[in-house]
Write a protein that holds these residues in place. Structure first.
Motif, mmCIF file in Angstrom:
data_model
loop_
_atom_site.group_PDB
_atom_site.id
_atom_site.type_symbol
_atom_site.label_atom_id
_atom_site.label_comp_id
_atom_site.label_asym_id
_atom_site.label_seq_id
_atom_site.Cartn_x
_atom_site.Cartn_y
_atom_site.Cartn_z
ATOM 1 N N GLY A 176 0.787 -1.231 0.000
ATOM 2 C CA GLY A 176 0.000 0.000 0.000
ATOM 3 C C GLY A 176 0.816 1.276 0.000
ATOM 4 O O GLY A 176 0.257 2.369 0.047
ATOM 5 N N VAL A 177 2.150 1.177 -0.073
ATOM 6 C CA VAL A 177 2.999 2.362 -0.037
ATOM 7 C C VAL A 177 2.880 3.100 -1.376
ATOM 8 O O VAL A 177 2.968 2.493 -2.440
ATOM 9 N N THR A 178 2.689 4.405 -1.307
ATOM 10 C CA THR A 178 2.540 5.224 -2.511
ATOM 11 C C THR A 178 3.866 5.329 -3.244
ATOM 12 O O THR A 178 4.887 5.699 -2.661
ATOM 13 N N ALA A 179 3.838 5.026 -4.537
ATOM 14 C CA ALA A 179 5.046 5.062 -5.368
ATOM 15 C C ALA A 179 5.216 6.426 -6.018
ATOM 16 O O ALA A 179 4.266 7.185 -6.171
ATOM 17 N N ASP A 180 6.443 6.715 -6.394
ATOM 18 C CA ASP A 180 6.728 7.936 -7.157
ATOM 19 C C ASP A 180 6.088 7.820 -8.528
ATOM 20 O O ASP A 180 6.001 6.720 -9.084
ATOM 21 N N PRO A 181 5.675 8.948 -9.105
ATOM 22 C CA PRO A 181 5.103 8.890 -10.454
ATOM 23 C C PRO A 181 6.186 8.541 -11.473
ATOM 24 O O PRO A 181 7.372 8.758 -11.218
ATOM 25 N N PRO A 182 5.790 8.017 -12.628
ATOM 26 C CA PRO A 182 6.776 7.687 -13.660
ATOM 27 C C PRO A 182 7.571 8.919 -14.095
ATOM 28 O O PRO A 182 7.059 10.038 -14.087
ATOM 29 N N ILE A 183 8.803 8.679 -14.463
ATOM 30 C CA ILE A 183 9.663 9.744 -14.970
ATOM 31 C C ILE A 183 9.592 9.662 -16.490
ATOM 32 O O ILE A 183 9.982 8.664 -17.086
ATOM 33 N N THR A 184 9.081 10.711 -17.096
ATOM 34 C CA THR A 184 8.885 10.704 -18.542
ATOM 35 C C THR A 184 10.003 11.442 -19.254
ATOM 36 O O THR A 184 10.646 12.322 -18.681
ATOM 37 N N GLN A 185 10.207 11.068 -20.495
ATOM 38 C CA GLN A 185 11.201 11.747 -21.319
ATOM 39 C C GLN A 185 10.724 13.175 -21.589
ATOM 40 O O GLN A 185 9.554 13.385 -21.878
ATOM 41 N N PRO A 186 11.612 14.170 -21.487
ATOM 42 C CA PRO A 186 11.205 15.534 -21.771
ATOM 43 C C PRO A 186 10.954 15.738 -23.267
ATOM 44 O O PRO A 186 11.585 15.089 -24.098
ATOM 45 N N THR A 187 10.035 16.622 -23.568
ATOM 46 C CA THR A 187 9.802 16.986 -24.968
ATOM 47 C C THR A 187 10.906 17.949 -25.396
ATOM 48 O O THR A 187 11.609 18.499 -24.541
ATOM 49 N N PRO A 188 11.081 18.172 -26.689
ATOM 50 C CA PRO A 188 12.093 19.146 -27.120
ATOM 51 C C PRO A 188 11.876 20.533 -26.497
ATOM 52 O O PRO A 188 12.833 21.237 -26.217
ATOM 53 N N GLN A 189 10.621 20.904 -26.242
ATOM 54 C CA GLN A 189 10.349 22.201 -25.635
ATOM 55 C C GLN A 189 10.796 22.235 -24.175
ATOM 56 O O GLN A 189 11.181 23.280 -23.669
ATOM 57 N N GLN A 190 10.732 21.093 -23.489
ATOM 58 C CA GLN A 190 11.154 21.025 -22.098
ATOM 59 C C GLN A 190 12.660 20.835 -21.961
ATOM 60 O O GLN A 190 13.203 21.024 -20.894
ATOM 61 N N ASN A 191 13.302 20.447 -23.032
ATOM 62 C CA ASN A 191 14.733 20.186 -22.997
ATOM 63 C C ASN A 191 15.388 21.018 -24.094
ATOM 64 O O ASN A 191 15.891 20.482 -25.071
ATOM 65 N N PRO A 192 15.377 22.360 -23.918
ATOM 66 C CA PRO A 192 15.875 23.221 -24.991
ATOM 67 C C PRO A 192 17.378 23.092 -25.187
ATOM 68 O O PRO A 192 18.100 22.739 -24.277
ATOM 69 N N SER A 193 17.784 23.383 -26.377
ATOM 70 C CA SER A 193 19.230 23.333 -26.663
ATOM 71 C C SER A 193 19.862 24.664 -26.449
ATOM 72 O O SER A 193 19.242 25.664 -26.346
#
Length: 193
Positions: A176-193
């Protein structure tokens, strides 16, 4: 009559100001959330990356897991160690890729500035064009390497998260322990160059 209109107008103005303040607060919260989501890979701490896991690990270290999970404390501590150990290495690898990318871009820009003085003369034009083409190629290669490092980093974090929570949920008292949410790949907008 005039006083009634004044009170009504004053009430409408106050209500409008409260709505604007509420909207401003909502926008500020959204901006903070967006800023944290757009943090460069490798800039978040272990606790920021795995908030529920780090809290559970802190409870395990202080022997305050609760009576249902306390008998499995050694297994929780082992899972915590398995989650924490690779984190620093993964972080160093992605930070190195970020640094390498930034250095490549800076070096290539400096070469373009040196080869392409303003205004460019007819004699300097071919060399300037060649340097600019080389810059585009080098920047693209460095960006691709950076992207690959970010994808590998996020994938490893997610795989470690899944392994940790699979272990915890399989323990007696851990279902019943609450898990961390999934870690998703960033979009190009979230990972700017």
């Amino acid at each position: 009559m005039t006083e009634h209109i004044f009170r009504t107008t004053k009430g409408l103005i106050l209500m409008r100001m409260r709505l604007l303040a509420s909207a401003g607060t909502a926008i500020a919260i959204a901006l903070v959330s967006a800023a944290s989501a757009m943090a460069l890979p490798g800039t978040r701490t272990f606790a920021q990356t795995y908030p529920f896991a780090s809290a559970l690990c802190a409870k395990a270290e202080s022997a305050s897991l609760g009576k249902r999970l306390e008998p499995s404390r050694d297994q929780v501590l082992a899972a915590c160690t398995a989650l924490e150990q690779p984190f620093a290495g993964l972080e160093a690898t992605v930070t190195s890729a970020e640094t390498q990318y930034a250095q490549t871009v800076a070096n290539e820009r400096a070469l373009v500035v040196a080869a392409c003085p303003q205004p460019v003369t007819r004699a300097e034009h071919p060399a300037c064009r060649t340097v600019r083409l080389t810059r585009r190629s080098a920047d693209s290669t460095a960006l691709l390497a950076r992207h690959d490092a970010v994808v590998a980093f996020i994938s490893a974090l997610e795989a470690n998260r899944v392994t940790f929570w699979t272990t915890i949920h399989s323990l007696r008292g851990g279902a019943g322990v609450t898990a961390d949410p999934p870690i998703t790949q960033p979009t190009p907008q979230q990972n700017p160059s």
